[in-house]
Design an enzyme around this catalytic site. Structure first.
Site, PDB file in Angstrom:
ATOM      1  N   ARG A 328       0.246  -9.712   6.025  1.00 62.29           N
ATOM      2  CA  ARG A 328       0.809  -8.915   7.122  1.00 62.29           C
ATOM      3  C   ARG A 328       2.074  -8.185   6.676  1.00 62.29           C
ATOM      4  NH1 ARG A 328       0.200  -8.015  12.850  1.00 62.29           N
ATOM      5  NH2 ARG A 328      -1.767  -9.133  12.814  1.00 62.29           N
ATOM      6  N   GLU A 731       5.147 -10.321  19.542  1.00 58.53           N
ATOM      7  CA  GLU A 731       5.857 -10.175  18.274  1.00 58.53           C
ATOM      8  C   GLU A 731       6.585  -8.855  18.064  1.00 58.53           C
ATOM      9  OE1 GLU A 731       2.053 -11.296  16.504  1.00 58.53           O
ATOM     10  OE2 GLU A 731       3.192 -12.391  15.011  1.00 58.53           O
TER      11      GLU A 731
END
Lengths: 786, 490
Positions: A328, A731
């Site tokens: 990520r 997030e």
């Protein structure tokens, strides 16, 4: 925004305005929270005879275990049993996937504090005191603590991995300007206020029921079954709420639940683990820290021609979730910027420190901070405003393909957010005022920065993009709601209750929220990757929709109308000219043998990711945002204050704007902590974590949050068919705080414009003063601890 | 003599005589009373999840302060009223701060919430109106929230405190006053359990001296903001505890035009105003001392006797010029505060000897004072460097200087070379300050630790002296937050 005419705001039956969705309802447990009436695991009344568990921890970070004498531990008053690896009937493995996390270390120790054994005692005090009495002999080796230690030893937890596009070396060589550098980014402790906890109760024939403070009940179930050598069906994991998770209870709640389960299994008595705060710091992983080595080529406007980076991620002693985390980082190395030619490499380094794990943003924040730092470096080199350099590189039509091949479809949203915030924050005017202030002020300097956020939504491990829900309607019309998502404070339970109340057209009080349980919804994904509402909201809506269809059919039959003409609203069911209370229809359905229970299932459509080929569309969509932060720095001491923050953030069409704003503000402040005062200091010689409690590890307090804090939602329906066209929010806001870090660098830059500011994260007052001294030509020697 | 700890709970007097002397209030609430609303977040007094309100009789009225129940021993509640989060909603009606927390979305995971509610409860019930943002931030400095980012909590506090005070709690307060009056009336020494293991709280210095003569190995307990951690974190086997909280003479504050004398058991909260009156920087230092919970429990005497190398107060008091009064079996003695600190965690204190009071030299005409505390986080943090400076001026010339730093050596320590180099300097001749600034490098050999590196500390110490001189010389543009207004003597 005209709410009445927006098709996204129509009720499930069409035409009617929404009654529950889009309403700023409070958290489902708000009234219980404020009275101390919301039970966490340690608050649940213990079954009689519950044993308390303490963990015996390694006093060394790396070496071979020569002896483990537990006689004094066993002899301590109140001790009932001591557990070691030899007591494990199944596998000594609590890892999420790779098999490299022993529940109790056996031959080797791999980090300071690693669990060696567990003590079961009548009281927690007795267990803790007994655990301290172990005599541990370890043939100690020098531990790897830093990225450099790991690189020197060539030790990694996972293979190197990289991807890119185009010919990056020619692009770098051919660019009019080139820069290179290295940015260090610190880790972060989750500091969930409720530490890790689990209560395991033994049942018949090896059955075990465990209450666990976990984001991933299914994994807790699997790991317990693996450790005990039992089928999954013997284990039930339940969680009503966590006192915070932030990723720290995704893979790393399992070990404590498994230890409690093993104790319960062997003693036939309930066992409870509740880690002391200092032990929690030592025993559980954190956000990965990085050294990012980068090179960039760009033109006079600051537009990037080529970019190459190697992310050296410090993973700790085992793989844990580092594959997904560091992947990520790669997916977010671009943040919002187009690279014509790019190469992204990663190293997943092994250090003798606790295994780093998921933390809100899951690797994304590190990649994005790095590229924001590069934007500033380009700005300082070209003399352009850092915002103009960002504009020069911002994704736009034609320059909209990410390094991994997915097209950014909403470049207009991204640009609109940045341009709107530039205007509403008064960026240009304030930039000029700051320059004037800095010209007058000798030691106090101001800085400002506006940074964008683009964050990909979906698990990059494809099979996790699924969810289940279980809905029952009882014959009094009350509704039992259950799904695979867990509640850690983010308001998921309430959002999904809103969706279900909307579907049935009933008052939200009729929807009873129940604890997440592997016995009700199996094979779930963790509540992570910001996906909780997207996945579970859809599953719950599908379940409720199916029950409703059957109820509508019954009402249609009873009143002699077509089923399509039956509508549900205001706690009643309408069929032609007739109507009856929802509860009466439920009763009528039971009498007419209509099934009022349904399991809903949802999987995210259209996504794909082929890691080996580095191709696909890993994300269903992107969430966008931008923040503008201003700071005031004392360049004599490195102390600073964040004086104003403006945020504009895209949550699609919000299901609950109060909860979403709470996620944005809370995420921003948590990100600010990561980049400012939260510093993990490891002893270089022993590998011991020196900042192991709130006395030494400083998360933000109320006074760190600027009084002038302006947060707005960007009105924007999700183009994908997500639940009520909302977007994930958990997030992305973390990375809004990159603006604080960049503003601090901007303030230091004012000491000697044009010079690069060697500021690493976290920007503690010491780090800021070090950067100031470097710009003054009086750099301090490198810091060494221990 | 009394053998039971006695304290107030919801209008009644509770008596406890059979707990371990180390038992904390938090454990008693959660394990003893089975009231689990109050949470353990850190067990070291730094996160505030365990906050409860502790009320003590002040002139016939019970006044409440927030305390960290995780490191407060149950015995310290003797004579006090304990109010926990379950106790403030009446018949299903939430307290105004609870209601505001719901309305403003002030809770997410909810684990810190009970502690936050109790901090806001004491702010609401005891805070001076109007309650401003700074007061709210101060009230919350000891409460960590990891979810919300605090904005909704601060809004809830401002909103709740903006309306006329709800009188509902007054009935509780009056009932508590009756209960506490009964406890206070006995005037007896408290001695719970036996000679081998006890929690004792003598009611006079005579009893205290006798007890310490009998048990010179006993742990002397003041506010327990450090000793509490010896228990919860170091798991020290402390069996004998002598708490000074019932000795009235140790709680006295005396002020003359020249000196301020603070009894050893004067809490930081109670010392705040008197110290702020000496200099506004001292007031700001006290505001940033720990958190409101720590200031309510922690004492001036404990902070000194404990001998931390950092201890925020001693450097400031040493720079001002302070004398320490001790008492013990051999009688009383007095010494300059700086002489009390012998080495790392070593003090000039005999077994059985205790700190009685500290006598502080106030600022005189033509004196200037500055102190600066440098931390990673502004509030609720321990200094990386703490610098304090007292100058006596003759016109623009420095006639005398006292400098003390914390965090720069194993003890709080003066800077003799820099002090000497300052004498005779002209405030208007910045270039001439260099030798004094440079002298600090000879005065101190700081260490590197998790708070800061040695080299950072050295640069900051130098810059703090520069900042003090520049400010006293008249430069007002050196601080992030302006120096608080006050009655400085300069």
């Amino acid at each position: 925004m005209n709410i009445r005419h927006d098709p996204d705001d129509a009720s499930p039956d069409g035409g009617e305005p929404l009654r529950h969705v889009r309403k700023p309802l409070p958290h489902d447990s708000a009234r219980r929270h404020v009275q101390g009436a919301a039970d966490y695991i340690d608050d649940v009344r213990e079954p009689q005879g519950t044993l308390q568990v303490a963990i015996g921890m390694s006093p060394k970070a790396r070496g071979t275990i020569r002896g483990l004498d537990l006689a004094a531990v066993r002899a301590h008053p109140g001790v009932v049993r001591v557990l070691t690896a030899a007591d494990i009937p199944g596998a000594n493995d609590v890892s999420p996937a790779m098999g490299d996390d022993p529940m109790f270390a056996t031959d080797r120790v791999s980090f300071h504090g690693q669990a060696l054994f567990a003590v079961l005692a009548e009281t927690r005090d007795a267990a803790r005191r007994a655990a301290a009495k172990a005599v541990v002999e370890i043939a100690e080796e020098r531990p790897s603590v830093t990225v450099e230690d790991a690189l020197a030893r060539e030790e990694a937890v996972l293979p190197d991995y990289g991807f890119g596009r185009g010919e990056v070396e020619p692009a770098l060589v051919g660019a009019p300007h080139r820069l290179e550098g290295s940015l260090r980014i610190g880790g972060q402790e989750h500091f969930y206020l409720e530490g890790q906890a689990a209560l395991a109760t033994p049942g018949e024939e090896g059955d075990v029921h465990v209450l666990s403070s976990t984001q991933h009940p299914t994994e807790v179930q699997h790991v317990i079954a693996r450790v005990l050598g039992l089928p999954d069906a013997f284990v039930t994991c339940e969680v009503r709420r966590m006192g915070g998770g932030f990723g720290g209870k995704e893979s790393q709640a399992t070990q404590w639940a498994a230890i409690a389960a093993l104790g319960a299994h062997l003693t036939k008595r309930p066992c409870k683990v509740r880690l002391d705060r200092d032990d929690d710091f030592a025993l559980t992983g954190k956000r990965h820290d990085f050294r990012c080595d980068w090179r960039v080529g760009f033109d006079g406007e600051g537009a990037i021609a080529g970019f190459a980076v190697t992310h050296n991620a410090r993973c700790g002693y085992s793989a844990d979730l580092s594959q997904g985390v560091v992947d990520r980082t790669m997916f977010h190395t671009d943040n919002s910027y187009y690279f014509p030619a790019v190469r992204i490499d990663t190293r997943r380094l092994l250090t003798n420190t606790v295994s780093n794990t998921a933390f809100r943003g899951f690797g994304g924040p590190q990649g994005m901070l790095m590229i924001e730092h590069v934007m500033d470096r380009i700005a300082w080199a070209t003399g352009r405003d850092p915002l103009d350099v960002r504009y020069a590189n911002l994704y736009r039509p034609g320059r909209d393909v990410t390094p991994y091949g997915q097209t950014v479809e909403e470049t207009d949203t991204l640009r609109a957010i940045v341009e709107t915030l530039e205007r509403t924050s008064g960026y240009r005017t304030r930039r000029a005022a700051i320059a004037a202030f800095n010209g007058r002020s000798k030691t106090l300097k101001k800085g400002i920065s506006l940074t964008p956020v683009k964050f990909g939504i979906s698990f990059t491990l494809m099979h996790l993009n699924q969810a289940g829900a279980l809905v029952h309607v009882y014959q009094d019309g009350s509704v039992h709601l259950n799904h695979g998502g867990t509640e850690m404070g983010q308001g998921l339970y309430q959002k999904i209750a809103q969706v279900v109340a909307e579907e049935f057209g009933i008052a939200i009080e009729r929807v009873r929220i129940t604890a997440t349980s592997t016995g009700k919804v199996p094979n779930t994904a963790p509540t992570a990757a910001s996906s909780g509402t997207d996945l579970n909201g859809m599953a719950a809506r599908i379940a409720a929709g199916k029950i409703k269809a059957r109820m509508a059919a019954r009402a249609a039959a009873r009143f002699g109308v077509a089923a399509e003409e039956v509508t549900f609203r205001d706690d009643r069911v309408f069929a032609g000219n007739e109507s009856l209370p929802f509860g009466e229809l439920a009763k009528d359905c039971v009498l007419h043998r209509v099934h009022l229970s349904e399991a809903g299932f949802y999987k995210t459509p259209t996504i794909s990711w082929d890691r080996a080929a580095a191709k696909g569309r890993p994300f269903l969509y992107f969430a966008f945002g931008a923040a503008c932060s201003e700071v005031l720095v004392d360049t004599l001491t490195g102390e600073y204050k964040v004086t104003r923050v403006d945020i504009l953030h895209d949550v699609g069409r919000s299901i609950n704007p109060a909860i979403d704003i709470g996620q944005i503000e809370g995420g921003f402040v948590q990100g600010m902590g990561w980049l400012t005062t939260e510093e993990l200091v490891y002893d270089a010689e022993t590998g011991r974590l020196r900042t192991h409690a709130p006395s030494t590890y400083k998360i933000p307090v109320a006074s760190d949050v600027p009084e002038d804090f302006r947060v707005a939602l960007f009105p924007n329906a999700n183009r994908e068919e997500t639940i009520y066209r909302s977007k994930a929010v958990g997030e992305p806001p973390i990375m809004l705080a990159n603006s604080v870090f960049c503003a601090l660098a901007d303030a230091v830059h004012a000491l000697d414009p044009g010079k690069p500011v060697p500021l690493d994260a976290p920007a503690t007052p010491e780090a800021v003063l070090r950067a100031c001294q470097a710009l003054r030509g009086r750099p301090l020697p490198e810091r060494a601890i221990g | 003599m009394r053998e039971a700890i006695r304290f107030g709970r919801n209008g009644t007097v509770r008596e406890v005589r059979d707990v371990h002397p180390r038992t904390t209030l938090l454990d008693w609430l959660r394990l003893g009373e089975r009231r689990t609303g109050t949470k353990e977040g850190c067990a070291e007094g730094d996160c505030g999840a365990c906050t409860v309100a502790l009320g003590r009789l002040v002139d016939g009225r019970v006044v409440y302060e927030p305390v960290n129940s995780c490191i407060l021993l149950l015995g310290q509640c003797d004579g006090a009223d304990v109010v926990a989060v379950e106790d403030i909603a009446a018949d299903g009606a939430l307290h105004p701060v609870q209601e505001a927390m719901v309305t403003h979305h002030g809770s997410q995971c909810g684990f810190c919430t009970p502690g936050i509610v109790m901090s806001l409860f004491t702010l609401y019930e005891e805070g001076e109106r109007p309650v401003g943002r700074d007061a709210v931030n101060d009230a919350l400095a000891g409460n960590l929230c990891r979810c919300t980012g605090y904005r909704p909590i601060v809004d809830a506090a401002l909103d709740a405190c903006a309306t006329a005070k709800d009188r509902r709690f007054e009935a509780h307060r009056e009932a508590a006053a009756c209960a506490l009056g009964e406890i206070a009336a006995d005037g007896a020494d408290l001695f719970m359990r036996d000679e081998g293991r006890f929690f004792a709280a003598p009611a006079s210095e005579e009893s205290l001296a006798a007890l310490l003569a009998r048990h010179p190995d006993a742990t002397i307990l003041a506010g327990a903001t450090d000793v509490g951690l010896w228990i919860t974190k170091s798991l020290m086997e402390i069996e004998k505890i002598v708490w000074l909280g019932r000795v009235a003479s140790l709680r006295e504050t005396r002020s003359t035009p020249e000196t301020l004398t603070l009894g050893a058991m004067v809490s930081h909260a109670d010392a705040h105003a008197a110290l702020a009156a000496i200099d506004p920087d001292l007031g700001e230092l006290m505001r940033r001392f720990g958190s409101i919970q720590v200031r309510a429990s922690g004492t001036v005497g404990g902070n000194i006797a404990n001998g931390s190398p950092i201890g925020d107060l001693p450097p400031a008091l040493i720079a001002l010029g302070a004398k320490l009064h001790l008492a013990g079996a051999k009688g009383t003695r007095t010494l300059p505060l700086e002489d009390f600190f012998l080495g790392y965690r070593q003090q000039d204190r005999e077994p059985g000897e205790y700190v009685r009071a500290v006598e502080i030299d106030k600022l005189r005409r033509h004196d200037a004072f500055r102190c600066f505390k440098v931390t990673k986080r502004l509030d609720e943090d321990i200094s990386a460097v703490m610098g304090a400076f007292r100058l006596h001026l003759e016109g623009r010339r420095i006639a005398r200087a006292r400098i003390a730093f914390g965090g720069m050596a194993a003890t709080p320590k003066r800077a003799p070379l820099a002090e000497a180099a300052l004498v005779g300097l002209d405030l208007d001749d910045e270039l001439a300050w260099a030798p004094a600034l440079d002298a600090l490098a000879q005065d101190y050999r700081p260490m590197s630790d998790h708070r800061a590196s040695a080299e950072y500390r050295a640069v900051v110490a130098r810059n703090l002296l520069f900042k003090a001189l520049a400010e006293i010389a008249g430069d007002a543009g050196l601080r992030i937050a302006p120096r608080p207004a006050g009655l400085a003597a300069e």
